[in-house]
Enzyme design. Structure first.
Site, PDB file in Angstrom:
ATOM      1  N   CYS A 154       8.131   4.274   5.451  1.00 39.83           N
ATOM      2  CA  CYS A 154       7.208   3.805   4.417  1.00 39.83           C
ATOM      3  C   CYS A 154       7.939   3.326   3.167  1.00 39.83           C
ATOM      4  CB  CYS A 154       6.249   4.924   4.035  1.00 39.83           C
ATOM      5  SG  CYS A 154       7.074   6.381   3.374  1.00 39.83           S
ATOM      6  N   CYS A 166       0.839  -1.206   0.000  1.00 35.55           N
ATOM      7  CA  CYS A 166       0.000   0.000   0.000  1.00 35.55           C
ATOM      8  C   CYS A 166       0.877   1.259   0.000  1.00 35.55           C
ATOM      9  CB  CYS A 166      -0.923  -0.031   1.226  1.00 35.55           C
ATOM     10  SG  CYS A 166      -2.135   1.288   1.255  1.00 35.55           S
ATOM     11  N   CYS A 167       1.920   1.278   0.844  1.00 33.42           N
ATOM     12  CA  CYS A 167       2.826   2.434   0.882  1.00 33.42           C
ATOM     13  C   CYS A 167       3.530   2.616  -0.464  1.00 33.42           C
ATOM     14  CB  CYS A 167       3.870   2.272   1.978  1.00 33.42           C
ATOM     15  SG  CYS A 167       3.280   2.619   3.639  1.00 33.42           S
ATOM     16  N   CYS A 226      -0.952   8.850   6.892  1.00 33.53           N
ATOM     17  CA  CYS A 226      -2.322   8.458   6.547  1.00 33.53           C
ATOM     18  C   CYS A 226      -3.136   8.222   7.819  1.00 33.53           C
ATOM     19  CB  CYS A 226      -2.290   7.186   5.717  1.00 33.53           C
ATOM     20  SG  CYS A 226      -1.515   7.405   4.104  1.00 33.53           S
TER      21      CYS A 226
HETATM   22 FE1  SF4 Z   1      -1.354   2.776   2.914  1.00 35.61          FE
HETATM   23 FE2  SF4 Z   1      -0.923   5.230   3.854  1.00 35.61          FE
HETATM   24 FE3  SF4 Z   1      -1.090   3.208   5.539  1.00 35.61          FE
HETATM   25 FE4  SF4 Z   1       1.045   3.392   3.886  1.00 35.61          FE
HETATM   26  S1  SF4 Z   1       0.550   4.798   5.555  1.00 35.61           S
HETATM   27  S2  SF4 Z   1      -0.162   1.538   4.407  1.00 35.61           S
HETATM   28  S3  SF4 Z   1       0.054   4.337   2.112  1.00 35.61           S
HETATM   29  S4  SF4 Z   1      -2.763   3.941   4.195  1.00 35.61           S
END
Ligand code: SF4
Length: 235
Positions: A230, A119-120, A202
């Site tokens: 991240c 996701c990151c 996030c």
């Molecule tokens: Fe996804 Fe943002 Fe969480 Fe990273 S920080 S896993 S991009 S929601």
């Protein structure tokens, strides 16, 4: 744009210089090659203020992951309104997000580190790499006392993988230095900082921390391997 200067040469030019002096040196060397990425945290707001107040020709960019706090969008809006300058937004590539969320749901990152890094990568690292294309020096708001990992970094570095310099102008500032500068200059800031949030990313992956906890301990708190980045600032 690539640089002909070595890290040691550039380091000697900016060593001991103020943020403004350092920026002037870098702009002189790389007039179109500087980029600053902001997530609207305390440190980033200081750097944004310095860039915009001085009309420095540094591209100011933010990565909108689609999962940010409403408070972050509010300070984004206040910043644009105050300085009347553009902050360029980079979004993730939508088909990859559609595929990930369709296959794994909207909270996949809670279920495994692999999912979290995916996701990151899709929401941050890929758009970041797009933003950094053709740039020579990437400016960030990292400070040395934010985490053990960050204390191992330097004010100026060279990222072999991304092939650019990374400059952290506030590297030696303390949190109090940053807080005082924000107040003295009446800079808009994220109100979540007043509620115990220090490193704000996030919404589903950030929580407040208590006094004495590590700066990055409010990020991905369900992971216990100590790595709290991240992928943007990892080599
Ligand atoms: Fe996804 Fe943002 Fe969480 Fe990273 S920080 S896993 S991009 S929601």
């Amino acid at each position: 744009m690539k640089s002909n200067l070595k890290l040691s040469e550039l380091n000697s030019l900016v060593k001991g210089k103020s943020v403004e002096e350092s920026f002037k040196i870098l702009i002189n060397l790389y007039p179109d090659g500087l980029i600053f990425t902001t997530s609207f945290g305390f440190e980033d707001q200081v750097i944004t203020h310095i860039i915009f107040q001085n009309n420095f020709p540094i591209k100011v960019v933010t990565l909108d992951t689609g999962r940010l706090f409403p408070e972050t969008y509010k300070v984004f809006s206040e910043t644009v309104n105050k300085y009347k300058k553009k902050i360029i937004v980079f979004f993730p590539e939508y088909t990859s997000i559609e595929k990930m969320v369709t296959e794994k749901g909207p909270f996949s990152f809670y279920y495994s580190k692999e999912n979290r890094l995916e996701c990151c990568r899709l929401r941050k690292v890929v758009p970041l790499n797009r933003a950094l294309e053709d740039k020579t020096c990437w400016i960030s708001g990292i400070r040395s006392d934010q985490s053990d990992n960050r204390s191992m970094m330097s004010r100026l570095e060279y990222d072999e993988e991304k092939q650019l310099f990374k400059f952290h102008p506030l590297f030696h500032w303390t949190f109090t230095d940053v807080e005082d500068y924000i107040k003295k200059n009446d800079i808009p800031y994220n109100p979540l900082h007043d509620k115990g949030f220090v490193s704000i990313g996030c919404e589903p992956c950030t929580r407040a921390v208590t006094d004495g906890e590590d700066f990055r301990s409010g990020r991905w708190w369900w992971e216990y391997d100590g790595q709290k980045e991240c992928g943007c600032h990892l080599k």
